[in-house]
Design a protein around this motif. Structure first.
Motif, PDB file in Angstrom:
ATOM      1  N   VAL A  14       0.805  -1.222   0.000  1.00 58.09           N
ATOM      2  CA  VAL A  14       0.000   0.000   0.000  1.00 58.09           C
ATOM      3  C   VAL A  14       0.838   1.272   0.000  1.00 58.09           C
ATOM      4  CG1 VAL A  14      -1.962  -1.112   1.110  1.00 58.09           C
ATOM      5  CG2 VAL A  14      -0.185  -0.042   2.524  1.00 58.09           C
ATOM      6  N   GLY A  15       2.151   1.129   0.169  1.00 55.15           N
ATOM      7  CA  GLY A  15       3.001   2.313   0.189  1.00 55.15           C
ATOM      8  C   GLY A  15       4.456   1.967   0.022  1.00 55.15           C
ATOM      9  N   GLN A  16       5.226   2.917  -0.544  1.00 51.94           N
ATOM     10  CA  GLN A  16       6.659   2.752  -0.716  1.00 51.94           C
ATOM     11  C   GLN A  16       7.356   4.041  -0.305  1.00 51.94           C
ATOM     12  OE1 GLN A  16       8.026   1.030  -4.447  1.00 51.94           O
ATOM     13  NE2 GLN A  16       5.974   0.209  -4.880  1.00 51.94           N
ATOM     14  N   ALA A  17       8.477   3.899   0.418  1.00 55.09           N
ATOM     15  CA  ALA A  17       9.228   5.065   0.875  1.00 55.09           C
ATOM     16  C   ALA A  17      10.687   4.935   0.469  1.00 55.09           C
ATOM     17  CB  ALA A  17       9.121   5.200   2.399  1.00 55.09           C
ATOM     18  N   ARG A  18      11.319   6.098   0.202  1.00 48.95           N
ATOM     19  CA  ARG A  18      12.716   6.115  -0.231  1.00 48.95           C
ATOM     20  C   ARG A  18      13.701   6.389   0.906  1.00 48.95           C
ATOM     21  NH1 ARG A  18       9.762   8.259  -4.427  1.00 48.95           N
ATOM     22  NH2 ARG A  18      10.189   7.378  -6.505  1.00 48.95           N
ATOM     23  N   ASP A  19      13.198   6.767   2.067  1.00 47.74           N
ATOM     24  CA  ASP A  19      14.073   7.003   3.212  1.00 47.74           C
ATOM     25  C   ASP A  19      13.297   6.787   4.500  1.00 47.74           C
ATOM     26  OD1 ASP A  19      12.924   9.621   4.273  1.00 47.74           O
ATOM     27  OD2 ASP A  19      13.468  10.253   2.249  1.00 47.74           O
ATOM     28  N   GLY A  20      14.013   6.801   5.622  1.00 49.44           N
ATOM     29  CA  GLY A  20      13.395   6.493   6.905  1.00 49.44           C
ATOM     30  C   GLY A  20      12.354   7.490   7.355  1.00 49.44           C
ATOM     31  N   LEU A  21      12.592   8.774   7.125  1.00 51.24           N
ATOM     32  CA  LEU A  21      11.624   9.786   7.540  1.00 51.24           C
ATOM     33  C   LEU A  21      10.312   9.640   6.780  1.00 51.24           C
ATOM     34  CD1 LEU A  21      13.814  13.012   7.925  1.00 51.24           C
ATOM     35  CD2 LEU A  21      12.713  11.669   9.740  1.00 51.24           C
ATOM     36  N   GLU A  22      10.420   9.409   5.470  1.00 55.97           N
ATOM     37  CA  GLU A  22       9.220   9.205   4.668  1.00 55.97           C
ATOM     38  C   GLU A  22       8.488   7.950   5.117  1.00 55.97           C
ATOM     39  OE1 GLU A  22       7.835   8.877  -0.038  1.00 55.97           O
ATOM     40  OE2 GLU A  22       9.948   8.623   0.504  1.00 55.97           O
ATOM     41  N   ALA A  23       9.257   6.922   5.478  1.00 57.16           N
ATOM     42  CA  ALA A  23       8.656   5.666   5.927  1.00 57.16           C
ATOM     43  C   ALA A  23       7.835   5.871   7.194  1.00 57.16           C
ATOM     44  CB  ALA A  23       9.738   4.620   6.173  1.00 57.16           C
ATOM     45  N   VAL A  24       8.401   6.588   8.162  1.00 57.42           N
ATOM     46  CA  VAL A  24       7.694   6.827   9.426  1.00 57.42           C
ATOM     47  C   VAL A  24       6.412   7.615   9.175  1.00 57.42           C
ATOM     48  CG1 VAL A  24       7.813   7.988  11.657  1.00 57.42           C
ATOM     49  CG2 VAL A  24       9.778   6.666  10.844  1.00 57.42           C
ATOM     50  N   ALA A  25       6.491   8.619   8.309  1.00 51.20           N
ATOM     51  CA  ALA A  25       5.306   9.428   8.002  1.00 51.20           C
ATOM     52  C   ALA A  25       4.223   8.585   7.339  1.00 51.20           C
ATOM     53  CB  ALA A  25       5.697  10.593   7.101  1.00 51.20           C
ATOM     54  N   LEU A  26       4.628   7.709   6.415  1.00 50.30           N
ATOM     55  CA  LEU A  26       3.653   6.861   5.729  1.00 50.30           C
ATOM     56  C   LEU A  26       3.032   5.840   6.676  1.00 50.30           C
ATOM     57  CD1 LEU A  26       5.297   6.210   2.227  1.00 50.30           C
ATOM     58  CD2 LEU A  26       3.244   7.548   2.733  1.00 50.30           C
ATOM     59  N   VAL A  27       3.825   5.312   7.580  1.00 52.63           N
ATOM     60  CA  VAL A  27       3.285   4.368   8.553  1.00 52.63           C
ATOM     61  C   VAL A  27       2.189   5.034   9.366  1.00 52.63           C
ATOM     62  CG1 VAL A  27       3.778   3.078  10.660  1.00 52.63           C
ATOM     63  CG2 VAL A  27       5.334   2.909   8.721  1.00 52.63           C
ATOM     64  N   ARG A  28       2.426   6.248   9.787  1.00 53.91           N
ATOM     65  CA  ARG A  28       1.465   6.939  10.637  1.00 53.91           C
ATOM     66  C   ARG A  28       0.200   7.335   9.875  1.00 53.91           C
ATOM     67  NH1 ARG A  28       6.143  10.461  13.803  1.00 53.91           N
ATOM     68  NH2 ARG A  28       6.755   8.769  15.215  1.00 53.91           N
ATOM     69  N   SER A  29       0.316   7.551   8.562  1.00 53.87           N
ATOM     70  CA  SER A  29      -0.865   7.935   7.787  1.00 53.87           C
ATOM     71  C   SER A  29      -1.606   6.737   7.203  1.00 53.87           C
ATOM     72  CB  SER A  29      -0.463   8.883   6.652  1.00 53.87           C
ATOM     73  OG  SER A  29       0.413   8.245   5.742  1.00 53.87           O
ATOM     74  N   LEU A  30      -0.861   5.702   6.808  1.00 56.57           N
ATOM     75  CA  LEU A  30      -1.484   4.544   6.162  1.00 56.57           C
ATOM     76  C   LEU A  30      -1.819   3.411   7.127  1.00 56.57           C
ATOM     77  CD1 LEU A  30       0.773   4.289   2.953  1.00 56.57           C
ATOM     78  CD2 LEU A  30      -1.529   5.267   3.133  1.00 56.57           C
TER      79      LEU A  30
END
Length: 219
Positions: free
Chosen positions: A29-45
């Motif tokens: 459901v989501g892909q991130a290119r770095d750790g900060l983006e990953a944390v943000a996506l986890v919290r939103s998705l």
């Protein structure tokens, strides 16, 4: 189950997504290119499981894991750390940060899918190449540091813990000890409560840190 992948290499990230999307009942459901983006996506998705690379820009996979699955997180999201680097310290630090699994990027698609399903089910899967050897290496310098159980483990719980520390799944433990799967889950839950662990990975870390694996008969 909904999966989020974080890796700074496009080819690796897309490849993992392709493998998982081809599996029944798994959706990326989501892909991130770095750790900060990953944390943000986890919290939103709010995915069911995350796959985090160790080395990523801005925020590495270990710190990203700590922020979404660490001991202080109220509603942790299961994280599997996946990397090409199998140095011992990464494994231990990732598990300490809250990871529920650890795989190398050369793991076959079946093992990857099994790890995702295990994490979603509250189980844990660590790549066979890094399981006992690496945990034992880091526990050696920490023996005695682990807290003692709030009450002694029963003989059966000792047997279950021995197999947990050897990397067995609940199903494998049930087969080896001739128990039902529900009984194994009950024993694992009791062990977690007695040693103050939130999940089976923390139970395994406790087993190595406390010296249990050195006194228990190996199978």
């Amino acid at each position: 189950m909904r999966v989020l992948i974080a890796d700074d290499q496009d080819m690796v990230r897309v490849g993992l997504a392709t493998i998982l999307d081809a599996q029944p009942s798994i959706e990326v459901v989501g892909q991130a290119r770095d750790g900060l983006e990953a944390v943000a996506l986890v919290r939103s998705l709010r995915p069911d499981v995350c796959l985090f690379d160790i080395r990523m820009p801005h925020l590495d996979g270990i710190e990203a894991t700590r922020r979404v699955a660490g001991p202080e997180v109220v509603e942790p999201v299961p994280v599997i750390v996946i990397t090409t680097f199998d140095e011992d310290e990464y494994v231990y630090d990732a598990l300490r940060a809250g990871a529920r699994g650890f795989l190398l990027k050369d793991a076959d698609p079946d093992l990857l899918a099994r790890a995702v399903r295990a994490a979603a089910d509250g189980d844990a899967l660590i790549a066979p190449a890094v399981t006992a050897r690496l945990l034992r290496t880091f526990a050696a310098g920490r023996e005695g540091a682990a807290r003692q159980p709030v009450e002694p483990l029963t003989a059966r719980e000792d047997e279950v813990l021995d197999l947990l520390a050897a990397g067995r799944t609940n199903t494998e433990i049930a087969g080896e000890l001739y128990l039902s799967l529900s009984t194994v889950k009950t024993h694992v839950g009791a062990i977690m409560a007695k040693v103050g662990a939130r999940n089976r990975v923390e139970v395994v870390i406790w087993a190595f840190e406390s010296g249990f694996v050195d006194r228990a008969p190996r199978r």
